[in-house]
Write a protein that holds these residues in place. Structure first.
Motif, PDB file in Angstrom:
ATOM      1  N   MET A   1       0.854  -1.178   0.000  1.00 20.53           N
ATOM      2  CA  MET A   1       0.000   0.000   0.000  1.00 20.53           C
ATOM      3  C   MET A   1       0.890   1.229   0.000  1.00 20.53           C
ATOM      4  N   SER A   2       0.698   2.108  -0.951  1.00 21.39           N
ATOM      5  CA  SER A   2       1.467   3.339  -0.982  1.00 21.39           C
ATOM      6  C   SER A   2       0.828   4.362  -0.053  1.00 21.39           C
ATOM      7  N   ALA A   3       1.615   5.346   0.336  1.00 22.80           N
ATOM      8  CA  ALA A   3       1.077   6.375   1.217  1.00 22.80           C
ATOM      9  C   ALA A   3      -0.084   7.095   0.546  1.00 22.80           C
ATOM     10  N   ASN A   4       0.034   7.356  -0.758  1.00 26.06           N
ATOM     11  CA  ASN A   4      -1.038   8.047  -1.465  1.00 26.06           C
ATOM     12  C   ASN A   4      -2.314   7.223  -1.517  1.00 26.06           C
ATOM     13  N   ALA A   5      -2.181   5.906  -1.643  1.00 20.24           N
ATOM     14  CA  ALA A   5      -3.356   5.053  -1.781  1.00 20.24           C
ATOM     15  C   ALA A   5      -4.228   5.073  -0.540  1.00 20.24           C
ATOM     16  N   SER A   6      -3.654   5.390   0.609  1.00 18.75           N
ATOM     17  CA  SER A   6      -4.425   5.316   1.844  1.00 18.75           C
ATOM     18  C   SER A   6      -5.085   6.635   2.220  1.00 18.75           C
ATOM     19  N   PRO A  27     -15.767   5.499 -11.206  1.00 15.11           N
ATOM     20  CA  PRO A  27     -15.086   6.259 -10.159  1.00 15.11           C
ATOM     21  C   PRO A  27     -15.718   6.018  -8.799  1.00 15.11           C
ATOM     22  N   ALA A  28     -14.892   6.058  -7.780  1.00 12.74           N
ATOM     23  CA  ALA A  28     -15.352   5.902  -6.399  1.00 12.74           C
ATOM     24  C   ALA A  28     -14.497   6.781  -5.498  1.00 12.74           C
ATOM     25  N   GLU A  29     -15.011   7.023  -4.308  1.00 17.73           N
ATOM     26  CA  GLU A  29     -14.271   7.781  -3.291  1.00 17.73           C
ATOM     27  C   GLU A  29     -13.661   6.790  -2.309  1.00 17.73           C
ATOM     28  N   LEU A  30     -12.369   6.894  -2.096  1.00 17.82           N
ATOM     29  CA  LEU A  30     -11.699   6.040  -1.116  1.00 17.82           C
ATOM     30  C   LEU A  30     -12.088   6.502   0.287  1.00 17.82           C
ATOM     31  N   LEU A  31     -12.625   5.583   1.069  1.00 11.76           N
ATOM     32  CA  LEU A  31     -12.977   5.899   2.455  1.00 11.76           C
ATOM     33  C   LEU A  31     -11.892   5.435   3.415  1.00 11.76           C
ATOM     34  N   ARG A  32     -11.384   4.198   3.180  1.00 16.67           N
ATOM     35  CA  ARG A  32     -10.348   3.639   4.053  1.00 16.67           C
ATOM     36  C   ARG A  32      -9.535   2.601   3.307  1.00 16.67           C
ATOM     37  N   ASP A  33      -8.288   2.479   3.716  1.00 16.70           N
ATOM     38  CA  ASP A  33      -7.421   1.392   3.255  1.00 16.70           C
ATOM     39  C   ASP A  33      -6.467   1.090   4.398  1.00 16.70           C
ATOM     40  N   ASP A  34      -6.682  -0.056   5.052  1.00 15.71           N
ATOM     41  CA  ASP A  34      -5.841  -0.404   6.200  1.00 15.71           C
ATOM     42  C   ASP A  34      -4.721  -1.378   5.834  1.00 15.71           C
ATOM     43  N   GLY A  35      -4.528  -1.581   4.535  1.00 13.88           N
ATOM     44  CA  GLY A  35      -3.492  -2.502   4.088  1.00 13.88           C
ATOM     45  C   GLY A  35      -4.040  -3.883   3.758  1.00 13.88           C
ATOM     46  N   THR A  36      -5.179  -4.235   4.338  1.00 14.95           N
ATOM     47  CA  THR A  36      -5.836  -5.514   4.046  1.00 14.95           C
ATOM     48  C   THR A  36      -7.192  -5.285   3.401  1.00 14.95           C
ATOM     49  N   ARG A  37      -7.955  -4.352   3.970  1.00 20.69           N
ATOM     50  CA  ARG A  37      -9.305  -4.065   3.480  1.00 20.69           C
ATOM     51  C   ARG A  37      -9.363  -2.650   2.921  1.00 20.69           C
ATOM     52  N   ILE A  38     -10.001  -2.535   1.761  1.00 16.93           N
ATOM     53  CA  ILE A  38     -10.163  -1.257   1.077  1.00 16.93           C
ATOM     54  C   ILE A  38     -11.656  -0.959   1.039  1.00 16.93           C
ATOM     55  N   VAL A  39     -12.042   0.246   1.433  1.00 12.86           N
ATOM     56  CA  VAL A  39     -13.453   0.630   1.432  1.00 12.86           C
ATOM     57  C   VAL A  39     -13.609   1.859   0.552  1.00 12.86           C
ATOM     58  N   VAL A  40     -14.547   1.770  -0.397  1.00 19.09           N
ATOM     59  CA  VAL A  40     -14.840   2.886  -1.282  1.00 19.09           C
ATOM     60  C   VAL A  40     -16.342   3.122  -1.301  1.00 19.09           C
ATOM     61  N   ARG A  41     -16.736   4.309  -1.756  1.00 19.59           N
ATOM     62  CA  ARG A  41     -18.156   4.628  -1.912  1.00 19.59           C
ATOM     63  C   ARG A  41     -18.350   5.172  -3.321  1.00 19.59           C
ATOM     64  N   ALA A  42     -19.448   4.704  -3.938  1.00 17.16           N
ATOM     65  CA  ALA A  42     -19.743   5.145  -5.294  1.00 17.16           C
ATOM     66  C   ALA A  42     -21.243   5.088  -5.542  1.00 17.16           C
ATOM     67  N   PRO A  43     -21.731   5.958  -6.406  1.00 18.47           N
ATOM     68  CA  PRO A  43     -23.123   5.832  -6.818  1.00 18.47           C
ATOM     69  C   PRO A  43     -23.267   4.598  -7.713  1.00 18.47           C
ATOM     70  N   PHE A  44     -24.490   4.088  -7.814  1.00 19.33           N
ATOM     71  CA  PHE A  44     -24.770   2.949  -8.686  1.00 19.33           C
ATOM     72  C   PHE A  44     -24.176   3.230 -10.060  1.00 19.33           C
ATOM     73  N   ALA A  45     -23.349   2.298 -10.540  1.00 17.91           N
ATOM     74  CA  ALA A  45     -22.612   2.507 -11.788  1.00 17.91           C
ATOM     75  C   ALA A  45     -23.335   1.964 -13.013  1.00 17.91           C
ATOM     76  N   GLY A  46     -24.470   1.343 -12.818  1.00 18.97           N
ATOM     77  CA  GLY A  46     -25.210   0.792 -13.950  1.00 18.97           C
ATOM     78  C   GLY A  46     -25.985   1.859 -14.700  1.00 18.97           C
ATOM     79  N   THR A  47     -26.511   1.460 -15.831  1.00 18.25           N
ATOM     80  CA  THR A  47     -27.365   2.364 -16.593  1.00 18.25           C
ATOM     81  C   THR A  47     -28.800   1.911 -16.401  1.00 18.25           C
ATOM     82  N   GLY A  48     -29.665   2.832 -16.049  1.00 17.27           N
ATOM     83  CA  GLY A  48     -31.058   2.492 -15.827  1.00 17.27           C
ATOM     84  C   GLY A  48     -31.253   1.695 -14.555  1.00 17.27           C
ATOM     85  N   VAL A  49     -32.384   0.993 -14.470  1.00 15.92           N
ATOM     86  CA  VAL A  49     -32.737   0.197 -13.306  1.00 15.92           C
ATOM     87  C   VAL A  49     -32.318  -1.246 -13.543  1.00 15.92           C
ATOM     88  N   ARG A  50     -31.753  -1.857 -12.514  1.00 13.99           N
ATOM     89  CA  ARG A  50     -31.428  -3.288 -12.575  1.00 13.99           C
ATOM     90  C   ARG A  50     -32.329  -3.991 -11.565  1.00 13.99           C
TER      91      ARG A  50
END
Length: 167
Positions: A1-6, A27-50
């Protein structure tokens, strides 16, 4: 894990591979990266309703996505635009890799759904997994993927599923 990635708040690209090809990139927003688990948040990336019949993913839904470098699954918490929890969609996937601004995950076709109240836990896409040929081309990965699905289903049926996410 690079310093920037966290660095929380950074924009990252989630790249979902399937059978060696990019299935989706978003695209997603990085919330956390502890070196083992990575958490991101993103709006639904699909088109239309699934519409899966048991849940609908729609524009405006927010996914908080949990990826591990040492586990063969990813867990996506799904909320509607007002914040109401719909449930968790879980992908069986090879462990995630995160380099620079790319979070790369290889989907292995198996999925699991757990409703918000925990009463609906269902295995998904086992037919797609069987058709993928992974059991022939990479039997060790296929065995590990099936074991990961079994483990995740046990966790999803338990009362303490949210502790998996460590929040």
């Amino acid at each position: 894990m690079s310093a920037n990635a966290s660095e929380p708040g950074r924009r990252v690209d989630v790249v979902l591979l399937k059978a060696g090809r990019t299935k989706i990139r978003y695209p997603a927003e990085l919330l956390r990266d502890d070196g083992t688990r990575i958490v991101v948040r993103a709006p639904f990336a699909g088109t239309g309703v699934r519409d899966f019949g048991f849940v609908r993913f729609e524009p405006g839904d927010i996914f908080t996505e949990y990826y591990w470098r040492d586990r063969w699954y990813a867990v996506m918490e799904v909320r509607d635009p007002s914040g109401v929890l719909k449930g968790w969609y879980c992908d069986i996937a090879r462990p995630a890799t995160f380099s620079g601004t790319e979070l790369v995950v290889e989907d292995l076709d198996l999925d699991l759904w757990r409703s918000a109240d925990g009463t609906d836990v269902r295995r998904l896409d086992e037919d797609e997994f069987a058709e993928s040929g992974l059991t022939e081309t990479d039997p060790e990965a296929a065995t590990t993927a099936l074991a990961a699905l079994d483990e995740l289903e046990i966790l999803a049926r338990g009362d303490d599923f949210a502790s998996l996410l460590g929040d």
